[in-house]
Scaffold this active site. Structure first.
Site, mmCIF file in Angstrom:
data_model
loop_
_atom_site.group_PDB
_atom_site.id
_atom_site.type_symbol
_atom_site.label_atom_id
_atom_site.label_comp_id
_atom_site.label_asym_id
_atom_site.label_seq_id
_atom_site.Cartn_x
_atom_site.Cartn_y
_atom_site.Cartn_z
ATOM 1 C CE LYS A 66 5.878 33.580 -12.348
ATOM 2 N NZ LYS A 66 5.921 34.076 -13.726
ATOM 3 N N PRO A 67 4.974 26.852 -12.210
ATOM 4 C CG PRO A 67 3.127 25.532 -11.630
ATOM 5 C CD PRO A 67 3.545 26.648 -12.541
ATOM 6 C CD GLN A 103 8.328 30.762 -15.748
ATOM 7 O OE1 GLN A 103 7.265 30.816 -16.352
ATOM 8 N NE2 GLN A 103 8.883 31.840 -15.224
ATOM 9 C CB CYS A 133 4.436 -16.378 -5.260
ATOM 10 S SG CYS A 133 5.634 -16.252 -3.897
ATOM 11 C CG LEU A 134 -0.049 -16.838 -0.638
ATOM 12 C CD1 LEU A 134 0.506 -17.797 0.407
ATOM 13 C CD2 LEU A 134 -0.525 -15.551 0.022
ATOM 14 N N GLY A 135 -0.082 -17.991 -4.417
ATOM 15 C CA GLY A 135 -1.165 -18.629 -5.161
ATOM 16 C C GLY A 135 -0.883 -20.097 -5.423
ATOM 17 C CD GLN A 161 3.961 -20.649 -0.451
ATOM 18 O OE1 GLN A 161 3.346 -20.112 0.462
ATOM 19 N NE2 GLN A 161 5.254 -20.432 -0.671
ATOM 20 C CE1 TYR A 207 -3.946 -2.031 0.151
ATOM 21 C CE2 TYR A 207 -3.047 -3.003 2.148
ATOM 22 C CZ TYR A 207 -3.986 -2.996 1.135
ATOM 23 O OH TYR A 207 -4.967 -3.954 1.105
ATOM 24 C CD GLU A 253 4.496 -12.203 -11.430
ATOM 25 O OE1 GLU A 253 4.601 -11.976 -10.215
ATOM 26 O OE2 GLU A 253 4.193 -13.333 -11.888
ATOM 27 C CG HIS A 305 6.995 -13.750 -8.286
ATOM 28 N ND1 HIS A 305 5.784 -13.184 -7.948
ATOM 29 C CD2 HIS A 305 7.543 -14.186 -7.117
ATOM 30 C CE1 HIS A 305 5.606 -13.258 -6.640
ATOM 31 N NE2 HIS A 305 6.654 -13.866 -6.112
ATOM 32 C CB ILE A 326 14.850 17.671 3.251
ATOM 33 C CG1 ILE A 326 16.147 17.961 4.006
ATOM 34 C CG2 ILE A 326 14.057 16.533 3.902
ATOM 35 C CD1 ILE A 326 15.908 18.522 5.400
#
EC number: 6.3.4.2
Length: 534
Positions: free
Chosen positions: A190-191, A193, A381-383, A385, A54, A510, A508, A149
């Site tokens: 402007k942004p 610039q 993978c988990l699929g 398993q 997420y 993909e 995997h 920063i």
């Protein structure tokens, strides 16, 4: 002499720097240059391996086992290259290495500082990415935006590179947003610039601007940006919103982006031949048939968590002359009572990877539905398993069967922790990661998908494996282990051969799919789904 291209971003994040960098990489590769590409991420995590999907989207795994940013997937798919651990660098990784050197006394008593020690470490990563791949050009994207920063040490390292290797060998490309205000009826420069002003304040003068915009900017806007940002008008490149991201390299080429870059870096190459790419894009844009695939996942609220899965499905759709109509199904909401309602209209079902208990029972229900109703199914993978767990529960009648990861007290640990993982305490970077060989069973669906190859190499990311104590019991019931590690210890691919397509892989697949070369197991799955179209 290696040439260095640095791609920075301004105004907002998620502006498409990665796609711009990948598109340029594709154009330069098609000019006959050897290209590599890397991503600098200013966060303090060592890598994204332990970050929530997420927060970060998917974790992309390279051949050598690095857990990296999802942008590396874009890089590999666009440029059709395999990257390595030097292709993703984070603040956490750099500081960790610098501090280890300090503890070993490698700085000979010096006061360790951001300049020169951190910036030197960053520059070393840039150069190492080039030397380990023997590349003519290296493209480095810096995550985030100018003004953050966290980005300051990275931008300082980029500034120093010009002095280190010479101005003819360095090019700075700045990507910004060009917003359109409906109330005013005009685009606002402007942004951009101010973003360039901020970048110049850090000692970097961009040689090219890439402006992300919803509609064409027009030459007057380009001239204005060129004047105020001190770049050539022809070096102001539009990055218009498109229907398909694979259009972007062609749009960039139409604006002579790659030629401007080559002129600046004094690279004499023939024009990029994009005939094959253009044909692929034309095909993608004109697909008429659609195949409906239900993706049953834990993180469906954020599609980026399954970015490579979605792209691999699309690539396999191209092979089958169909577009993918993806139906997102939240595994946590799936029950025995509603599974038919949720996936009953799908031509195929895919159960991708993930971690943790939440949603696992929903995935098992989806797998059961696919098996009992003979709907083409691909587990990853988990699929994979959970495919084994579902079979144990509902065919072998091993009630309470589960993965030891999900239920440590299960009476039937169909999936158990790998032996070499038992004593590992750290979570980050300790999974079984990277490229491993898989030996395929002759005559199996998996072998047929891979053109009857005996061995394929695929990327992995897991800590648990099928418990081989149950292997004979599974095989006696018709469950086929069609892919195994060369030493026969690890079960890599499983299938039920009597079904239209019921295959699951521990690896995997993909991660190795490309728009001009779809991954074979995904293609076999989509082909079966097309044949099953309602």
């Amino acid at each position: 002499m290696t040439k260095y291209i640095f791609v920075t971003g301004g105004v907002v994040s998620s502006i498409g720097k990665g796609i711009v960098a990948a598109s340029l990489g594709r154009l330069l590769k098609n000019r006959g240059l050897k290209v590599t590409i890397q991503k600098f991420d200013p966060y303090i995590n060592i890598d994204p391996g332990t970050m929530s999907p997420y927060q970060h989207g998917e974790v992309y795994v390279t051949d050598d086992g690095a857990e990296t940013d999802l942008d590396l997937g874009h890089y590999e798919r666009f440029i059709d290259i395999n990257l390595n651990k030097y292709s993703n660098v984070t603040t956490g990784k750099i500081y960790s290495e610098v501090l280890k050197k300090e503890r070993r006394g490698e700085y000979l008593g010096a006061t360790v500082q951001v300049i020169p020690h951190v910036t030197d470490a960053l520059k070393e990563k840039i150069k190492r990415a080039a030397t380990t791949t023997d590349s003519d050009v290296i493209i480095t994207e810096v995550g985030g935006t100018v003004g953050d920063i966290e980005s300051l040490p990275f931008l300082e390292a980029l500034r120093q590179m010009k002095a280190d290797v010479g101005s003819d060998n360095v090019m700075y490309i700045h990507t910004t947003l060009l917003p359109y205000l409906k109330a005013a009826g005009e685009m606002k420069t402007k942004p951009t610039q101010h973003s360039v002003k901020e970048l110049r304040g850090l000692g970097i003068q961009p040689n090219m601007l890439v402006i992300r915009t919803e509609q064409p900017a027009g030459q007057s806007i380009k001239n204005k940006l060129a004047q105020f940002c001190d770049v050539a008008p022809e070096a102001v490149i539009e990055s218009l919103d498109v229907d398909h991201i694979y259009q972007i390299p062609l749009n960039m080429q139409a604006q002579n982006m790659d030629q401007i870059v080559c002129d600046h870096l004094k690279l004499e190459t023939p024009a990029a031949d994009m005939t094959e790419w253009s044909a692929m894009v034309d095909k993608v844009m004109n697909l008429e048939k659609k195949v409906k695939i239900a993706l049953v996942g834990k993180y469906v609220e954020l599609p980026d968590a399954y970015l490579s899965v979605v792209e691999a499905l699309k690539h396999s759709g191209y092979v089958n002359d169909v577009a993918i109509d993806l139906k997102w199904v939240n595994a946590a909401e799936v029950t025995e009572d509603n599974i038919k309602e949720l996936v009953g209209d799908a031509d195929g079902i895919i159960v991708p990877g993930g971690f943790g208990q939440r949603g696992s029972e929903g995935k098992i229900e989806a797998i059961r539905y696919a098996r009992e109703n003979d709907v083409p199914m691909l587990g990853v993978c988990l699929g994979m398993q959970l495919t084994c767990v579902e079979f144990a529960r509902n065919v072998l009648n091993l009630h309470g069967a589960n993965s030891a990861e999900l239920d440590p007290k299960t009476p039937f640990p169909i999936i158990d922790i790998m032996r070499d993982q038992i004593d590992i305490e750290d979570m980050g970077g300790t999974l079984r990661l990277g490229l491993y060989p898989c030996k395929l069973k002759s005559g199996s669906r998996a072998a047929a998908a891979y053109n009857n190859q005996e061995v394929v190499q695929r990327r992995h990311r897991h800590r648990y494996e099928f418990n081989t104590k149950f292997r004979e019991q599974f095989e006696a019931a018709g469950f086929v282990f069609s892919g195994v590690s060369p030493d026969n210890r690890l079960m890599e691919v499983v299938e039920l051969p009597e079904k239209k397509f019921f295959v699951a892989a521990q690896y995997h697949p993909e991660l190795q799919s490309r728009p001009n070369h779809a991954e074979e197991l995904y293609t076999a799955f989509v082909t079966a789904a097309v044949e099953n179209m309602k």
